[in-house]
Scaffold this motif. Structure first.
Motif, PDB file in Angstrom:
ATOM      1  N   ARG A 177       0.835  -1.209   0.000  1.00 13.75           N
ATOM      2  CA  ARG A 177       0.000   0.000   0.000  1.00 13.75           C
ATOM      3  C   ARG A 177       0.874   1.265   0.000  1.00 13.75           C
ATOM      4  NH1 ARG A 177      -5.338  -0.691   0.911  1.00 13.75           N
ATOM      5  NH2 ARG A 177      -5.485   1.536   1.416  1.00 13.75           N
ATOM      6  N   PRO A 178       1.669   1.453  -1.052  1.00  8.16           N
ATOM      7  CA  PRO A 178       2.570   2.612  -1.104  1.00  8.16           C
ATOM      8  C   PRO A 178       1.785   3.924  -1.095  1.00  8.16           C
ATOM      9  CG  PRO A 178       2.386   1.600  -3.262  1.00  8.16           C
ATOM     10  CD  PRO A 178       1.714   0.669  -2.303  1.00  8.16           C
ATOM     11  N   GLY A 179       2.345   4.923  -0.413  1.00  8.90           N
ATOM     12  CA  GLY A 179       1.675   6.212  -0.337  1.00  8.90           C
ATOM     13  C   GLY A 179       2.359   7.296  -1.126  1.00  8.90           C
ATOM     14  N   SER A 180       3.475   6.951  -1.787  1.00  7.86           N
ATOM     15  CA  SER A 180       4.211   7.947  -2.559  1.00  7.86           C
ATOM     16  C   SER A 180       4.945   7.250  -3.694  1.00  7.86           C
ATOM     17  CB  SER A 180       5.228   8.666  -1.668  1.00  7.86           C
ATOM     18  OG  SER A 180       6.220   7.751  -1.208  1.00  7.86           O
ATOM     19  N   SER A 181       5.415   8.054  -4.642  1.00  6.98           N
ATOM     20  CA  SER A 181       6.149   7.482  -5.770  1.00  6.98           C
ATOM     21  C   SER A 181       7.416   6.751  -5.326  1.00  6.98           C
ATOM     22  CB  SER A 181       6.492   8.577  -6.789  1.00  6.98           C
ATOM     23  OG  SER A 181       5.331   9.004  -7.465  1.00  6.98           O
ATOM     24  N   PRO A 182       8.231   7.302  -4.410  1.00  8.99           N
ATOM     25  CA  PRO A 182       9.413   6.553  -3.954  1.00  8.99           C
ATOM     26  C   PRO A 182       9.049   5.199  -3.346  1.00  8.99           C
ATOM     27  CG  PRO A 182       9.626   8.854  -3.353  1.00  8.99           C
ATOM     28  CD  PRO A 182       8.230   8.677  -3.859  1.00  8.99           C
ATOM     29  N   GLU A 183       7.963   5.150  -2.582  1.00  4.32           N
ATOM     30  CA  GLU A 183       7.560   3.874  -1.995  1.00  4.32           C
ATOM     31  C   GLU A 183       7.108   2.896  -3.080  1.00  4.32           C
ATOM     32  OE1 GLU A 183       4.572   4.562   0.952  1.00  4.32           O
ATOM     33  OE2 GLU A 183       5.876   5.774   2.236  1.00  4.32           O
ATOM     34  N   LEU A 184       6.396   3.401  -4.073  1.00  2.00           N
ATOM     35  CA  LEU A 184       5.968   2.551  -5.186  1.00  2.00           C
ATOM     36  C   LEU A 184       7.181   2.044  -5.968  1.00  2.00           C
ATOM     37  CD1 LEU A 184       3.697   1.342  -6.939  1.00  2.00           C
ATOM     38  CD2 LEU A 184       3.623   3.513  -8.185  1.00  2.00           C
ATOM     39  N   ALA A 185       8.191   2.892  -6.144  1.00  2.00           N
ATOM     40  CA  ALA A 185       9.382   2.518  -6.914  1.00  2.00           C
ATOM     41  C   ALA A 185      10.170   1.398  -6.248  1.00  2.00           C
ATOM     42  CB  ALA A 185      10.283   3.733  -7.118  1.00  2.00           C
ATOM     43  N   ARG A 186      10.020   1.245  -4.928  1.00  2.00           N
ATOM     44  CA  ARG A 186      10.769   0.207  -4.223  1.00  2.00           C
ATOM     45  C   ARG A 186      10.181  -1.187  -4.434  1.00  2.00           C
ATOM     46  NH1 ARG A 186      11.680   4.334  -0.203  1.00  2.00           N
ATOM     47  NH2 ARG A 186       9.803   3.771   0.969  1.00  2.00           N
ATOM     48  N   ILE A 187       9.011  -1.269  -5.039  1.00  4.39           N
ATOM     49  CA  ILE A 187       8.377  -2.570  -5.288  1.00  4.39           C
ATOM     50  C   ILE A 187       8.966  -3.181  -6.552  1.00  4.39           C
ATOM     51  CG2 ILE A 187       6.206  -3.737  -5.856  1.00  4.39           C
ATOM     52  CD1 ILE A 187       4.783  -1.624  -4.157  1.00  4.39           C
ATOM     53  N   PRO A 188       9.527  -4.400  -6.471  1.00  2.00           N
ATOM     54  CA  PRO A 188      10.078  -5.048  -7.678  1.00  2.00           C
ATOM     55  C   PRO A 188       9.026  -5.149  -8.769  1.00  2.00           C
ATOM     56  CG  PRO A 188      10.712  -6.256  -5.695  1.00  2.00           C
ATOM     57  CD  PRO A 188       9.698  -5.232  -5.258  1.00  2.00           C
ATOM     58  N   GLY A 189       9.430  -4.851  -9.994  1.00  2.00           N
ATOM     59  CA  GLY A 189       8.506  -4.882 -11.119  1.00  2.00           C
ATOM     60  C   GLY A 189       7.966  -3.525 -11.487  1.00  2.00           C
ATOM     61  N   VAL A 190       8.289  -2.509 -10.649  1.00  2.00           N
ATOM     62  CA  VAL A 190       7.876  -1.135 -10.960  1.00  2.00           C
ATOM     63  C   VAL A 190       9.140  -0.345 -11.284  1.00  2.00           C
ATOM     64  CG1 VAL A 190       6.649   0.913 -10.163  1.00  2.00           C
ATOM     65  CG2 VAL A 190       5.963  -1.342  -9.330  1.00  2.00           C
ATOM     66  N   GLY A 191       9.507  -0.361 -12.542  1.00  2.00           N
ATOM     67  CA  GLY A 191      10.686   0.384 -12.964  1.00  2.00           C
ATOM     68  C   GLY A 191      10.355   1.830 -13.267  1.00  2.00           C
ATOM     69  N   ARG A 192      11.361   2.577 -13.726  1.00  2.00           N
ATOM     70  CA  ARG A 192      11.195   4.001 -13.996  1.00  2.00           C
ATOM     71  C   ARG A 192      10.116   4.259 -15.034  1.00  2.00           C
ATOM     72  NH1 ARG A 192      10.845   8.382 -11.854  1.00  2.00           N
ATOM     73  NH2 ARG A 192      12.662   7.732 -10.599  1.00  2.00           N
ATOM     74  N   THR A 193      10.110   3.453 -16.113  1.00  2.00           N
ATOM     75  CA  THR A 193       9.117   3.663 -17.169  1.00  2.00           C
ATOM     76  C   THR A 193       7.702   3.484 -16.637  1.00  2.00           C
ATOM     77  OG1 THR A 193      10.683   2.883 -18.830  1.00  2.00           O
ATOM     78  CG2 THR A 193       8.363   2.901 -19.448  1.00  2.00           C
ATOM     79  N   LYS A 194       7.477   2.423 -15.884  1.00  2.00           N
ATOM     80  CA  LYS A 194       6.132   2.173 -15.363  1.00  2.00           C
ATOM     81  C   LYS A 194       5.775   3.171 -14.268  1.00  2.00           C
ATOM     82  CE  LYS A 194       5.926  -2.638 -16.657  1.00  2.00           C
ATOM     83  NZ  LYS A 194       5.571  -4.012 -16.288  1.00  2.00           N
ATOM     84  N   LEU A 195       6.782   3.618 -13.537  1.00  2.00           N
ATOM     85  CA  LEU A 195       6.509   4.619 -12.505  1.00  2.00           C
ATOM     86  C   LEU A 195       5.991   5.903 -13.146  1.00  2.00           C
ATOM     87  CD1 LEU A 195       6.848   4.880  -9.376  1.00  2.00           C
ATOM     88  CD2 LEU A 195       8.991   6.075  -9.848  1.00  2.00           C
ATOM     89  N   ASP A 196       6.692   6.336 -14.204  1.00  2.00           N
ATOM     90  CA  ASP A 196       6.259   7.561 -14.891  1.00  2.00           C
ATOM     91  C   ASP A 196       4.871   7.395 -15.514  1.00  2.00           C
ATOM     92  OD1 ASP A 196       8.680   8.666 -14.233  1.00  2.00           O
ATOM     93  OD2 ASP A 196       9.608   8.302 -16.179  1.00  2.00           O
ATOM     94  N   LYS A 197       4.587   6.195 -15.981  1.00  2.00           N
ATOM     95  CA  LYS A 197       3.369   5.963 -16.737  1.00  2.00           C
ATOM     96  C   LYS A 197       2.148   5.716 -15.841  1.00  2.00           C
ATOM     97  CE  LYS A 197       2.096   3.392 -20.921  1.00  2.00           C
ATOM     98  NZ  LYS A 197       2.560   2.356 -21.882  1.00  2.00           N
ATOM     99  N   TYR A 198       2.383   5.003 -14.723  1.00  2.00           N
ATOM    100  CA  TYR A 198       1.234   4.524 -13.955  1.00  2.00           C
ATOM    101  C   TYR A 198       1.173   5.016 -12.510  1.00  2.00           C
ATOM    102  CZ  TYR A 198       1.156   1.060 -17.772  1.00  2.00           C
ATOM    103  OH  TYR A 198       1.111   0.445 -18.982  1.00  2.00           O
ATOM    104  N   ALA A 199       2.184   5.724 -12.019  1.00  2.00           N
ATOM    105  CA  ALA A 199       2.232   6.068 -10.586  1.00  2.00           C
ATOM    106  C   ALA A 199       0.970   6.817 -10.134  1.00  2.00           C
ATOM    107  CB  ALA A 199       3.485   6.886 -10.294  1.00  2.00           C
TER     108      ALA A 199
END
Length: 705
Positions: free
Chosen positions: A666-688
């Motif tokens: 249950r990430p509350g921010s982009s940095p927390e979401l980025a720490r989840i394996p499978g969420v790379g930079r491209t997907k972070l920018d696209k889906y965060a």
């Protein structure tokens, strides 16, 4: 604008650099062109032909250009048409020989030409059965390879044993040399009885016809007076015999090749014809093409350094390339703790490149054996990166893997072997497929089959180490999940290929993986000549890269395993003085080198995690889940909508394991979401934005719309 005008002879020359122009101007007599990787050899020889035709020196219809693949021949024809000389014949050896057979056979031999068979496997299997041999599909493939090798090397059947020993060939499937010779004899008898010929027979019959019928040879020589042979380092003795009969007592032949790219000796190819060309034709013109237009100075410098340690006998014809492109990034050397970490590191690096705008089709991951593809396929699938496997089947589509998968499933349902450990049970089942703990000697299909099955045995080891009490049913479930995750799109994807399959291709970015002793050089390369061919194989891999080049290896096969592997001896002296990066840190870039990551452990029970899904979740698959089921379903529905709008499979957006990890964290921010394996930079920018909104219980942008 009107139709494109035909270039003049001067126009053709004006498009060439000084050395290429020298090739174009050498229109008479024997010519040897030593052309390094990326130096424009196809440009040079097509412009040579065009210049000769436009200058009135070479009659277009008397020129025959031969090469080794239909793709290369097609490219040559296209270029010649663009240069205004469509009448020149550009064909493969086999296509040219077959055309001549079809024309001359009815009148010179009489009757119909034997029918060409597409595949010889069924005939080889029948010939083996006549010798009371029972061979599996792999044994038949390896035996067919011996049939081909005997023909292309022009080795008599009764000399097979001695010739195979000299070449370091091991008879397939445990057969002795005398048995192989008997099967070959039975195979030839079957073809004669049924008026059939195979691919190699096309050349054999052409050689026989030209040698036995002077009138036919004379007619062919009247048709073709000037010859150009591309990739001359790869000619076999049989192809050279045909070329000699085409040329006759003349010497208007131009050969082009690079001894440093000889990597097909196992098929009967030999560079000796290229190397001995000037001895055969003492007055031959020689031109060296060394201006590399493909790769950056950093890639070229590494390629040159790799060949500095070749034997003294090979240095005379070694080409030192000179880069023509601007500077690019330095090559990256990365050491990983284990194979899964290496594959994951490559996937992350690929994702980073794609995020900068590099197209997936301009990225390649190259390896020594097809058995190495599974880990990379898995890592790319986990990262949602589409890929294309070139020159082979995807790991889970290989016949031996599919058969083993079915046997394991059947054994799990029947509860077989429940008294033993998972590794013991799995090996007992795999033994039923013909797998043996000891690897077969030599290479070939038998070795590739063993490597695929050995990967399944290794997976059982990993699962048992990660999950106490794991069963065959757990292994089958793991295989099901891995297989389901590998239906990646094939239209626009990263290329996965063996180093052999990569010959003749190029990409903006190349990742060379598994560069450790035992893999490169391969363990069965046990002679100096075999080791040097392995070096040339790495050279071919390096020179496929235009700009980005990454070389990597791992210290252990499995997470937490003993790091006993050593980097390939070929990397000695190539790695930067500051050492190699670990886990993807840049080498020699001034940043601090990170320590190798330790094994990933379950956050619930503390056990080591080995399979990709468990590592992504951060816990064992059978440990209690703490994810928010309502959130998980919202994420799944959102993923379905995204996949539909993008016309891609759902897992390309996020895999189930990644959605589960998000629902648990249950990430509350982009940095927390980025720490989840499978969420790379491209997907972070696209889906965060959408994902974080879903976690917070808010509507996404699409839902507002």
């Amino acid at each position: 604008m009107g139709a494109m005008s035909t270039p003049s002879a001067d126009d053709v020359l004006a498009a060439l650099d000084p050395e290429q122009r020298e090739v174009a101007l050498a229109l008479r007599g024997p010519v040897r062109v030593l052309a390094g990787a990326g130096t424009g050899k196809t440009r040079a020889i097509t412009h040579r032909i065009a210049y000769g035709v436009h200058a009135g020196v070479l009659p277009a219809r008397q020129v025959l250009a031969v090469t080794f693949t239909a793709r290369a021949a097609g490219e040559m024809r296209t270029r010649l048409r663009m240069l205004g000389v469509p009448g020149v014949q550009a064909r493969t050896f086999h296509a040219a020989a077959l055309r001549q057979l079809q024309f001359f056979w009815p009148r010179a031999v009489g009757g119909e030409l034997p029918r060409l068979v597409d595949h010889k496997a069924s005939l080889v299997a029948e010939a083996a059965a006549r010798q009371r041999l029972r061979l599996d599909r792999t044994g038949v493939r390896d035996l067919a390879a011996e049939v081909e090798w005997l023909k292309v090397t022009m080795t008599p059947r009764d000399e097979y044993a001695a010739a195979a020993a000299r070449a370091g060939r091991v008879p397939p499937d445990g057969l002795d040399a005398a048995t192989v010779a008997r099967v070959v004899a039975a195979y030839e008898e079957l073809k004669r009885d049924r008026a059939l010929m195979d691919f190699e027979d096309v050349l054999v019959y052409a050689v026989g016809l030209l040698a036995d019928r002077p009138d036919v040879a004379r007619a062919v020589r009247e048709q073709y007076a000037h010859f150009v042979v591309d990739e001359y380092q790869d000619v076999s003795p049989l192809q050279q015999a045909l070329l000699d009969l085409w040329v006759g007592d003349r010497d208007d032949v131009c050969v082009v090749g690079d001894p440093s790219q000889t990597i097909y000796s196992f098929t009967g190819a030999t560079p000796e014809h290229l190397l001995g060309f000037t001895a055969r034709y003492p007055r031959a013109t020689e031109v060296r093409l060394v201006r590399d237009y493909r790769s950056t100075p950093q890639v070229v410098g590494l390629a040159n350094a790799l060949l500095q340690r070749v034997p003294a006998s090979a240095r005379q014809t070694r080409l030192r390339l000179v880069a023509q492109r601007p500077d690019g990034p330095s090559a990256r050397f990365t050491e990983h703790p284990d194979d899964p970490a290496e594959a994951t590191g490559v996937a992350h690096a690929v994702a980073a490149l794609l995020a900068t705008g590099v197209r997936a089709s301009e990225v390649a991951v190259l390896f020594r054996t097809n058995g190495q593809s599974e880990a990379v396929e898995q890592a790319l699938s986990d990262a949602g990166i589409p890929y294309v496997l070139r020159g082979g089947e995807r790991f889970f589509q290989r016949r031996e893997v599919r058969e083993a998968h079915l046997l394991l499933r059947g054994a799990a349902r029947a509860g077989e072997g429940s008294e033993g450990s998972l590794p013991e049970e799995a090996r007992a089942v795999l033994a039923g497929t013909g797998w043996d703990p000891s690897s077969p000697p030599g290479g070939g299909a038998a070795r590739e089959r063993w490597e695929s099955l050995q990967a399944l045995a290794a997976l059982a080891d990993d699962l048992a180490a990660a999950r106490e009490g794991a069963t065959l049913a757990d292994l089958v479930a793991e295989l099901d999940e891995r297989a389901a995750a590998q239906h990646a799109p094939t239209v626009e994807g990263v290329t996965l290929a063996s180093l052999h399959a990569a010959k003749g291709l190029e990409w903006d970015a190349v990742f060379l993986v598994g560069l450790s002793e035992g893999l490169l050089p391969i363990s069965y390369a046990d002679t100096p000549d075999a080791v040097e061919e392995e070096r040339r194989l790495l050279y071919v891999g390096v020179t496929r890269a235009r700009e980005h080049l990454a070389l990597s290896w791992s210290l252990a096969r499995t997470p937490g395993g003993r790091g006993s592997r050593k980097p390939s001896r070929f990397l000695d002296g190539l790695r930067p003085a500051g050492g190699s990066a670990r886990d993807g840190a840049p080498a020699g870039g001034g940043g601090r080198t990170r320590r190798a990551a330790g094994p990933v452990t379950c956050r619930t029970c503390g056990k080591t995690l080995s399979d990709a899904v468990a590592r992504k979740l951060g816990r064992c698959a059978d440990c209690p889940s703490t994810y928010d089921e309502e959130l998980y379903e919202r994420l799944r529905e959102w993923r379905r909508e995204q996949a539909q709008s993008q016309s891609v499979p759902a897992y390309v957006v996020f895999t189930d394991a990644t959605l589960t990890a998000i629902a648990e964290a249950r990430p509350g921010s982009s940095p927390e979401l980025a720490r989840i394996p499978g969420v790379g930079r491209t997907k972070l920018d696209k889906y965060a934005e959408d994902v974080l909104a879903l976690v917070a219980g808010e509507a996404t942008v699409g839902e507002h719309a």
